[in-house]
Design a protein around this motif. Sequence first.
Motif, short mmCIF file in Angstrom:
data_model
loop_
_atom_site.label_atom_id
_atom_site.label_comp_id
_atom_site.label_asym_id
_atom_site.label_seq_id
_atom_site.Cartn_x
_atom_site.Cartn_y
_atom_site.Cartn_z
N ALA A 1 0.71 -1.42 -0.13
CA ALA A 1 -0.34 -0.22 0.07
C ALA A 1 1.21 1.49 0.24
N LEU A 2 1.72 1.42 0.68
CA LEU A 2 2.77 2.66 1.02
C LEU A 2 3.17 2.62 -0.68
N LYS A 3 4.32 1.20 -1.15
CA LYS A 3 4.68 1.58 -2.16
C LYS A 3 3.42 1.81 -3.61
N SER A 4 2.22 1.50 -2.89
CA SER A 4 1.68 1.65 -4.52
C SER A 4 1.41 3.85 -4.23
N GLY A 5 2.54 4.70 -3.50
CA GLY A 5 2.75 5.90 -2.79
C GLY A 5 1.60 6.90 -2.40
N CYS A 6 0.37 5.92 -1.62
CA CYS A 6 0.11 6.88 -0.56
C CYS A 6 1.02 7.18 0.42
N GLY A 7 0.69 8.08 1.47
CA GLY A 7 1.30 8.90 2.11
C GLY A 7 1.15 8.14 3.86
N LEU A 8 0.80 7.26 3.70
CA LEU A 8 0.33 6.78 5.47
C LEU A 8 0.17 5.42 5.13
N VAL A 9 0.23 4.74 6.26
CA VAL A 9 -0.20 3.25 6.27
C VAL A 9 -0.84 2.65 7.67
N THR A 10 -1.95 2.75 8.10
CA THR A 10 -1.86 2.06 9.63
C THR A 10 -2.03 0.51 9.54
N ALA A 11 -1.72 -0.44 9.84
CA ALA A 11 -2.12 -1.59 9.77
C ALA A 11 -2.77 -2.25 11.53
N TYR A 12 -3.78 -2.62 10.95
CA TYR A 12 -4.14 -2.63 12.52
C TYR A 12 -4.42 -4.49 12.02
N ILE A 13 -3.68 -5.10 13.83
CA ILE A 13 -3.36 -6.12 13.55
C ILE A 13 -3.60 -6.70 14.71
N PRO A 14 -3.25 -8.37 14.80
CA PRO A 14 -3.36 -8.71 16.09
C PRO A 14 -1.72 -8.33 17.68
N LYS A 15 -1.51 -8.95 18.39
CA LYS A 15 -1.32 -8.23 19.35
C LYS A 15 0.43 -8.94 19.07
N CYS A 16 -0.11 -9.91 18.23
CA CYS A 16 0.90 -11.34 18.36
C CYS A 16 1.74 -10.84 17.28
N GLY A 17 1.33 -9.77 16.53
CA GLY A 17 2.38 -9.46 15.09
C GLY A 17 2.32 -8.22 14.88
N TYR A 18 2.50 -7.71 16.31
CA TYR A 18 3.07 -6.42 16.58
C TYR A 18 4.73 -5.94 16.44
N GLU A 19 5.08 -7.43 17.13
CA GLU A 19 6.86 -6.94 16.57
C GLU A 19 7.10 -7.02 15.45
N ILE A 20 6.29 -7.96 14.98
CA ILE A 20 6.85 -8.71 13.33
C ILE A 20 6.93 -7.21 12.42
N MET A 21 5.46 -6.54 12.58
CA MET A 21 5.24 -5.17 11.81
C MET A 21 6.04 -3.73 12.04
N GLN A 22 6.59 -4.00 12.99
CA GLN A 22 7.49 -2.54 13.32
C GLN A 22 8.89 -3.14 13.04
N SER A 23 9.61 -5.02 12.48
CA SER A 23 10.79 -4.91 12.51
C SER A 23 11.13 -5.06 10.70
N TYR A 24 9.67 -5.41 10.12
CA TYR A 24 9.84 -5.56 8.73
C TYR A 24 9.57 -4.40 8.52
N PHE A 25 8.79 -3.67 8.83
CA PHE A 25 8.06 -2.59 8.05
C PHE A 25 7.70 -1.12 9.22
N PRO A 26 9.15 -1.07 9.17
CA PRO A 26 9.14 0.22 10.58
C PRO A 26 7.95 1.93 9.92
N GLU A 27 8.35 1.65 8.71
CA GLU A 27 7.42 2.83 8.11
C GLU A 27 5.63 2.97 8.34
N ALA A 28 5.43 1.82 8.34
CA ALA A 28 3.78 1.61 9.01
C ALA A 28 3.72 1.83 10.53
#
Length: 499
Positions: free
Chosen positions: A264-291
């Motif tokens: 989504a971010l690479k398509s050109g939008c300015g901001l991305v928020t991921a709404y995820i379960p807690k088990c994915g929080y560290e994974i998301m922040q590590s994989y995709f710090p821009e989110a």
Amino acid sequence: MKIFETINIREADKITIENQQISYYQLMERAATEAFLWIKKHYADKETTFHVFCGRGNNGGDGLVIARLLHQDNYPVKINIIEEAGNPTPEYETALQLLKESGLENNKDADYTYEKRKLIYIDALFGVGLNRDLPQSVADTINKINRCEGSVISIDVPSGLFLDRPTDFAVESDIVLTFQFPKLAFYLPGNCKFVNRIVILDIGLDKGFIKNTPSDYSLTDLKDACARYRPVKPHAHKGTQGHALIIGGSYGKIGAVCLSAKAALKSGCGLVTAYIPKCGYEIMQSYFPEAMALTNGQEHLTNINFDVQPKAIGIGPGIGQEPETQQAIHDFLQRQNTPLVIDADALNILSQNKEWLTLLPENTILTPHPKELERLMGSWDNDFDKLDKIKAFSAKYKVVLVAKDAHTMVVYGNDVHINSTGNAALATGGSGDCLTGIITGLLAQGYNAVDAALFGVYLHGLTADIALPETGMQAFTASDIIKYIGRAYLKIEADCNQK
């Protein structure tokens, strides 16, 4: 690019002949010459032998003209005219007479030793007008072509392929040189073994007729992509480029929502928020710090409630089908009016609760693969029945349906747009999650639903076309889609500027 039915194609020929004051034979010569020039460009070795199979209708006439031009250009050419393949037309008779005057004769029993790239079979038995079962002698000829070791080029249409109903048996073409218009049947899954590569040759049919004649079907080509593309304005900032929210993920499936959010971010939008379960929080922040990340539930989502105000929402990648998640999706849909893309398990949940389809905001985009599509709307008898059911489903629920397949179709009501980019490298896990992210990101940037779906599918496919020479088919992964989005945008921008 419009896709016309046979009746429209014949009318285009007629109008062209009238307006350009040429004969039917002159139009045949023009079309066949374009095919000859393409063949000459791609098979420059004058030791290449061409074995041309001709019917006795106008498609056979095209083949005779091509054979004569090849012969006059000093290629070895053998002709095989199949007497039972159609009835002679005046244009065919003219082409046959000119062929004989050139010194070529019918060699119906000829066979040739195969040598790689030195033997090309040209199929010119039947064209767009075929509407009956094949005589046995013609079927035998097609079987011979299909068993050959050389490459097969079909002229206009693979012989035996019906344009308006299912086909069980036809020439299995390596290349189809088709005249002026793409044909719907080329892009249907049931016909994939008959059509490998499609080349559309412009033969100068009347532009006014093409422009003014409506069609429910079209091919999303570069021209169409350029018309929908919205370049980033020089004064843009992250606030003007839109905010996308991606909802998904569950234990063991956080990768799906990570891919979707990054796409989504690479398509050109300015901001991305991921709404995820807690088990994915560290994974998301590590994989995709821009989110940015919001969490709910431990291993799956139990509620969908947020205080951000996104311009578009994508929901479904990796979300699972837990009962609590299903209820959360129901409650979410009840209060939703933001532009929405629904994919993956969110689609499967809708399939289990079809009454929830009425909760979808108008112009919601659904992105099912074939099995998800079947769960949504039921099975179909063939590809044509499938198209009818997709159009009826889209019209009933007022949704944009992205039917993913080798040739993905974007359907809105009666309008069917077939994508022209992409290849089998996209047949890899996570590819659909990336597409969801791309389309959501485009929606967030202000594209309307149809444009976001069409341009998103085109962009998604183009990444694989660009990557293929570098990654190969087998090694391509969904992460490569994200990697090559920038290259795809650069190509689109360069090509659009040239048009």
